[in-house]
Design a protein around this motif. Structure first.
Motif, PDB file in Angstrom:
ATOM      1  N   LEU A 109       0.828  -1.204   0.000  1.00  0.00           N
ATOM      2  CA  LEU A 109       0.000   0.000   0.000  1.00  0.00           C
ATOM      3  C   LEU A 109       0.863   1.255   0.000  1.00  0.00           C
ATOM      4  O   LEU A 109       0.513   2.272  -0.617  1.00  0.00           O
ATOM      5  CB  LEU A 109      -0.947  -0.016   1.202  1.00  0.00           C
ATOM      6  N   ALA A 110       2.001   1.188   0.675  1.00  0.00           N
ATOM      7  CA  ALA A 110       2.928   2.321   0.660  1.00  0.00           C
ATOM      8  C   ALA A 110       3.487   2.535  -0.741  1.00  0.00           C
ATOM      9  O   ALA A 110       3.641   3.679  -1.204  1.00  0.00           O
ATOM     10  CB  ALA A 110       4.057   2.088   1.663  1.00  0.00           C
ATOM     11  N   VAL A 111       3.803   1.443  -1.450  1.00  0.00           N
ATOM     12  CA  VAL A 111       4.269   1.551  -2.834  1.00  0.00           C
ATOM     13  C   VAL A 111       3.192   2.184  -3.713  1.00  0.00           C
ATOM     14  O   VAL A 111       3.476   3.017  -4.580  1.00  0.00           O
ATOM     15  CB  VAL A 111       4.671   0.167  -3.378  1.00  0.00           C
ATOM     16  N   LEU A 112       1.925   1.794  -3.458  1.00  0.00           N
ATOM     17  CA  LEU A 112       0.826   2.364  -4.242  1.00  0.00           C
ATOM     18  C   LEU A 112       0.723   3.876  -4.026  1.00  0.00           C
ATOM     19  O   LEU A 112       0.441   4.631  -4.959  1.00  0.00           O
ATOM     20  CB  LEU A 112      -0.484   1.674  -3.864  1.00  0.00           C
ATOM     21  N   GLU A 113       0.955   4.322  -2.807  1.00  0.00           N
ATOM     22  CA  GLU A 113       0.954   5.763  -2.537  1.00  0.00           C
ATOM     23  C   GLU A 113       2.057   6.460  -3.340  1.00  0.00           C
ATOM     24  O   GLU A 113       1.846   7.553  -3.894  1.00  0.00           O
ATOM     25  CB  GLU A 113       1.148   6.028  -1.045  1.00  0.00           C
ATOM     26  N   THR A 114       3.214   5.816  -3.410  1.00  0.00           N
ATOM     27  CA  THR A 114       4.313   6.391  -4.186  1.00  0.00           C
ATOM     28  C   THR A 114       3.959   6.434  -5.667  1.00  0.00           C
ATOM     29  O   THR A 114       4.222   7.437  -6.353  1.00  0.00           O
ATOM     30  CB  THR A 114       5.595   5.555  -3.983  1.00  0.00           C
ATOM     31  N   GLU A 115       3.354   5.356  -6.159  1.00  0.00           N
ATOM     32  CA  GLU A 115       2.991   5.302  -7.581  1.00  0.00           C
ATOM     33  C   GLU A 115       1.968   6.372  -7.947  1.00  0.00           C
ATOM     34  O   GLU A 115       2.019   6.951  -9.038  1.00  0.00           O
ATOM     35  CB  GLU A 115       2.421   3.911  -7.914  1.00  0.00           C
ATOM     36  N   THR A 116       1.020   6.615  -7.056  1.00  0.00           N
ATOM     37  CA  THR A 116      -0.046   7.569  -7.361  1.00  0.00           C
ATOM     38  C   THR A 116       0.297   8.992  -6.955  1.00  0.00           C
ATOM     39  O   THR A 116      -0.409   9.935  -7.321  1.00  0.00           O
ATOM     40  CB  THR A 116      -1.337   7.153  -6.646  1.00  0.00           C
ATOM     41  N   ARG A 117       1.368   9.140  -6.141  1.00  0.00           N
ATOM     42  CA  ARG A 117       1.754  10.448  -5.614  1.00  0.00           C
ATOM     43  C   ARG A 117       0.611  11.091  -4.827  1.00  0.00           C
ATOM     44  O   ARG A 117       0.410  12.308  -4.848  1.00  0.00           O
ATOM     45  CB  ARG A 117       2.210  11.388  -6.745  1.00  0.00           C
ATOM     46  N   CYS A 118      -0.141  10.231  -4.145  1.00  0.00           N
ATOM     47  CA  CYS A 118      -1.266  10.691  -3.323  1.00  0.00           C
ATOM     48  C   CYS A 118      -1.188  10.011  -1.958  1.00  0.00           C
ATOM     49  O   CYS A 118      -0.757   8.859  -1.841  1.00  0.00           O
ATOM     50  CB  CYS A 118      -2.613  10.332  -3.967  1.00  0.00           C
ATOM     51  N   ARG A 119      -1.642  10.720  -0.956  1.00  0.00           N
ATOM     52  CA  ARG A 119      -1.765  10.113   0.372  1.00  0.00           C
ATOM     53  C   ARG A 119      -3.069   9.338   0.404  1.00  0.00           C
ATOM     54  O   ARG A 119      -4.164   9.918   0.359  1.00  0.00           O
ATOM     55  CB  ARG A 119      -1.748  11.188   1.455  1.00  0.00           C
ATOM     56  N   LEU A 120      -2.979   8.028   0.482  1.00  0.00           N
ATOM     57  CA  LEU A 120      -4.153   7.158   0.411  1.00  0.00           C
ATOM     58  C   LEU A 120      -4.627   6.701   1.792  1.00  0.00           C
ATOM     59  O   LEU A 120      -5.803   6.357   1.953  1.00  0.00           O
ATOM     60  CB  LEU A 120      -3.854   5.932  -0.446  1.00  0.00           C
ATOM     61  N   LEU A 121      -3.703   6.704   2.780  1.00  0.00           N
ATOM     62  CA  LEU A 121      -4.026   6.183   4.112  1.00  0.00           C
ATOM     63  C   LEU A 121      -3.652   7.209   5.167  1.00  0.00           C
ATOM     64  O   LEU A 121      -2.732   8.013   4.985  1.00  0.00           O
ATOM     65  CB  LEU A 121      -3.262   4.882   4.382  1.00  0.00           C
ATOM     66  N   GLU A 122      -4.371   7.146   6.304  1.00  0.00           N
ATOM     67  CA  GLU A 122      -4.028   7.975   7.447  1.00  0.00           C
ATOM     68  C   GLU A 122      -4.243   7.169   8.719  1.00  0.00           C
ATOM     69  O   GLU A 122      -5.071   6.250   8.755  1.00  0.00           O
ATOM     70  CB  GLU A 122      -4.864   9.257   7.466  1.00  0.00           C
ATOM     71  N   ARG A 123      -3.487   7.488   9.747  1.00  0.00           N
ATOM     72  CA  ARG A 123      -3.590   6.754  10.991  1.00  0.00           C
ATOM     73  C   ARG A 123      -4.864   7.140  11.740  1.00  0.00           C
ATOM     74  O   ARG A 123      -5.295   8.287  11.733  1.00  0.00           O
ATOM     75  CB  ARG A 123      -2.397   7.067  11.900  1.00  0.00           C
ATOM     76  N   ALA A 124      -5.501   6.151  12.375  1.00  0.00           N
ATOM     77  CA  ALA A 124      -6.658   6.374  13.243  1.00  0.00           C
ATOM     78  C   ALA A 124      -6.461   5.491  14.461  1.00  0.00           C
ATOM     79  O   ALA A 124      -6.951   4.363  14.523  1.00  0.00           O
ATOM     80  CB  ALA A 124      -7.962   6.042  12.525  1.00  0.00           C
ATOM     81  N   GLY A 125      -5.700   6.001  15.438  1.00  0.00           N
ATOM     82  CA  GLY A 125      -5.323   5.166  16.577  1.00  0.00           C
ATOM     83  C   GLY A 125      -4.317   4.127  16.121  1.00  0.00           C
ATOM     84  O   GLY A 125      -3.304   4.452  15.494  1.00  0.00           O
ATOM     85  N   ARG A 126      -4.602   2.856  16.388  1.00  0.00           N
ATOM     86  CA  ARG A 126      -3.711   1.779  15.964  1.00  0.00           C
ATOM     87  C   ARG A 126      -4.008   1.317  14.547  1.00  0.00           C
ATOM     88  O   ARG A 126      -3.263   0.503  13.997  1.00  0.00           O
ATOM     89  CB  ARG A 126      -3.847   0.583  16.920  1.00  0.00           C
ATOM     90  N   ARG A 127      -5.062   1.790  13.971  1.00  0.00           N
ATOM     91  CA  ARG A 127      -5.472   1.361  12.644  1.00  0.00           C
ATOM     92  C   ARG A 127      -5.173   2.435  11.610  1.00  0.00           C
ATOM     93  O   ARG A 127      -4.764   3.546  11.941  1.00  0.00           O
ATOM     94  CB  ARG A 127      -6.965   1.022  12.624  1.00  0.00           C
TER      95      ARG A 127
END
Length: 315
Positions: free
Chosen positions: A37-55
């Protein structure tokens, strides 16, 4: 360039909710899923995920790509099928999720016919009860499901195509010789002192049994809970319980009798596919085989879907 495998992981995360659940569904480690998923963020140049507590949770960009990604994956599958079947021959693998009582009555006969008419089509049958099949269809783990849209725990949105098959009555299942077997129909209030065999907690039939018994004025006393209808019917055969089951689940080889309910109840049996996959030749062939066979003649005509928390009488 977008990677289809990473798109699928993102779509699964939107459906399943946690990286751990995605890892279990794909037989990967949680760290591998996170890395992809981190690679996908790099490929898209977009922030796709954000932290919500432990998730982690999807950002607006992540939600957009997850939903578009599901459409892209369906289109890729359709394109591959078309390339392999320029002559419109159904070919490739189709995963069919079916609730238990329809496996032998609907799915296996359809699979048997397809093996003869379309030998290059591989149909994989997956047992999925109504509370499981909707999420599996949306996540891509199933291509087609046979289910009931009466299950109040699920929403059926515009992204899904619903194809009615018929109405399957819910019947009271009794051991042979049971005093209530002398009646043509049975009001559930007469079963207040009976012992019940039920499906797993929170499943469609377990919830329906509890709801109907409560409406009749009592709480069912449960002797056993089996996800396997064969085991459940054997328990009823032994004289130790009674049960509510769909009529499709009760075949003549069981030493039980069935009686209609005083207030008839049915479930609407349907085929459901994701929109965008209906043009695939293989999916179309499976849908046609499910709809066009003698096994569904035992179902009455489909009826209007009831509102949440309601059940409709059999016509």
């Amino acid at each position: 360039m977008l990677n289809s495998g990473r798109l699928r992981l993102l779509s699964l995360l939107e459906t399943l909710g946690t990286v751990r659940a995605v890892a279990e569904a794909t037989h990967l480690s949680a760290s591998t899923v996170s890395q992809q998923l981190a690679v996908l963020e790099t490929e898209t140049r977009c922030r796709l995920l954000e932290r919500a507590g432990r998730r982690v949770r999807l950002t607006p960009a992540g939600l957009l790509l997850a939903r578009r990604g599901r459409e892209i994956l369906d289109q890729m599958a359709e394109a591959e099928a078309e390339l392999h079947a320029l002559n419109d021959e159904p070919i490739g693998a189709v995963r069919l999720g079916v609730f238990q009582s329809a496996i032998w009555t609907l799915a296996v006969p359809a699979a048997t016919r397809l093996a003869t008419t379309h030998p290059r089509l591989h149909l994989e049958l997956i047992e999925l009860e109504p509370h499981e099949s909707g999420p599996a269809l949306r996540s891509g783990e199933a291509d087609i499901i046979v289910t009931t849209t009466d299950y109040v725990g699920l929403s059926w949105g515009a992204d899904l195509e619903i194809i009615p098959l018929g109405a399957d009555p819910i019947v009271l299942v009794l051991p042979r010789g049971h005093p209530l077997a002398s009646r043509t129909t049975v009001n559930l209030a007469a079963c207040e002192d009976e012992t019940w065999a039920c499906d797993r907690p929170q499943s469609y039939m377990a919830d329906l049994t509890v709801r109907l018994c409560r409406e009749a004025g009592f709480e069912p006393r449960v002797a056993c809970r089996f996800s396997n209808y064969l085991m459940l019917l054997r328990h009823v055969e032994s004289g130790r319980s009674i049960a509510l089951l769909p009529a499709l689940a009760v075949t003549p080889d069981h030493a039980v009798v069935t009686r209609e309910l005083g207030t008839p109840v049915h479930r609407n049996v349907t085929i459901v596919v994701r929109r965008g996959t209906t043009q695939r030749a293989a999916v179309n062939a499976v849908v046609a085989a499910l709809r066009d066979h003698p096994e569904i003649q035992g179902l009455s005509a489909p009826t209007r879907h009831p509102g949440p928390g309601q059940h409709s009488p059999v016509s």
